[in-house]
Design a protein around this motif. Sequence first.
Motif, PDB file in Angstrom:
ATOM      1  N   MET A 279       0.829  -1.187   0.000  1.00  0.00           N
ATOM      2  CA  MET A 279       0.000   0.000   0.000  1.00  0.00           C
ATOM      3  C   MET A 279       0.879   1.258   0.000  1.00  0.00           C
ATOM      4  O   MET A 279       0.589   2.216  -0.700  1.00  0.00           O
ATOM      5  N   PHE A 280       1.937   1.255   0.798  1.00  0.00           N
ATOM      6  CA  PHE A 280       2.857   2.394   0.817  1.00  0.00           C
ATOM      7  C   PHE A 280       3.514   2.576  -0.544  1.00  0.00           C
ATOM      8  O   PHE A 280       3.597   3.690  -1.058  1.00  0.00           O
TER       9      PHE A 280
ATOM     10  N   THR B  15       0.893   4.050  -2.917  1.00  0.00           N
ATOM     11  CA  THR B  15       0.512   5.411  -2.559  1.00  0.00           C
ATOM     12  C   THR B  15       1.648   6.398  -2.813  1.00  0.00           C
ATOM     13  O   THR B  15       1.427   7.477  -3.365  1.00  0.00           O
TER      14      THR B  15
ATOM     15  N   GLY C 104       0.780   5.209  11.022  1.00  0.00           N
ATOM     16  CA  GLY C 104      -0.255   5.010  10.005  1.00  0.00           C
ATOM     17  C   GLY C 104      -1.659   5.280  10.478  1.00  0.00           C
ATOM     18  O   GLY C 104      -2.616   5.057   9.732  1.00  0.00           O
TER      19      GLY C 104
ATOM     20  N   THR D  80       0.871   9.564   8.755  1.00  0.00           N
ATOM     21  CA  THR D  80       1.191   9.457   7.335  1.00  0.00           C
ATOM     22  C   THR D  80       0.524  10.592   6.552  1.00  0.00           C
ATOM     23  O   THR D  80       1.100  11.107   5.594  1.00  0.00           O
TER      24      THR D  80
ATOM     25  N   PHE E 232       0.855  11.862   2.822  1.00  0.00           N
ATOM     26  CA  PHE E 232       0.143  10.729   2.232  1.00  0.00           C
ATOM     27  C   PHE E 232      -1.249  10.617   2.856  1.00  0.00           C
ATOM     28  O   PHE E 232      -1.509   9.763   3.700  1.00  0.00           O
TER      29      PHE E 232
ATOM     30  N   LEU F 210      -3.073   7.225   2.953  1.00  0.00           N
ATOM     31  CA  LEU F 210      -2.350   6.070   3.491  1.00  0.00           C
ATOM     32  C   LEU F 210      -2.682   5.871   4.962  1.00  0.00           C
ATOM     33  O   LEU F 210      -2.224   6.611   5.821  1.00  0.00           O
TER      34      LEU F 210
END
Length: 155
Positions: A1-2, A5, A55, A69, A74, A77
């Motif tokens: 996912m990171f 993103t 996160g 995040t 982000f 995220l």
Amino acid sequence: MFKLTARIDIVHVPYRGAAPAVNDLLGQQVQMTFLDLPVLLPQVKAGALKPIAVGSAERSATAPDVPTTAEAGFADLRIENWYGMVAPKGTPKEIVAALHGLATKAMADPTVKEKLAAQGATLIGDEPEHFRQFIADETAKWAKVIKDAGVETAK
């Protein structure tokens, strides 16, 4: 996912638990990791690891200087580890209600709250129906990540 993103090229290194991942991070065999805050806090407090972001939607009370995040740029995220109590499908509602009541009582205990908060955990204690929906939402979120990342699943 990171990776998706942030649109960066990184390699996922699978580990059989947090301890080997932390060891490799400390030994500089890997450059970063996403792990539970309670696992990393001792090394962060010792100055061996530098936290970059959490996160969660909000900053952690045990690491208030570490941005989220979203604050790090982000906004989409959100990677939070969570734990929950589940029972087999078909468990009578009165048993589910009793288990929920006991769990809620335990989470309200000041000693339990203090111990878990010191480890960076946040207690929520939601209703069974809300938790069921949360699990469904998480399943859908991670299924999309798996699909978008092109991860091959076991057949």
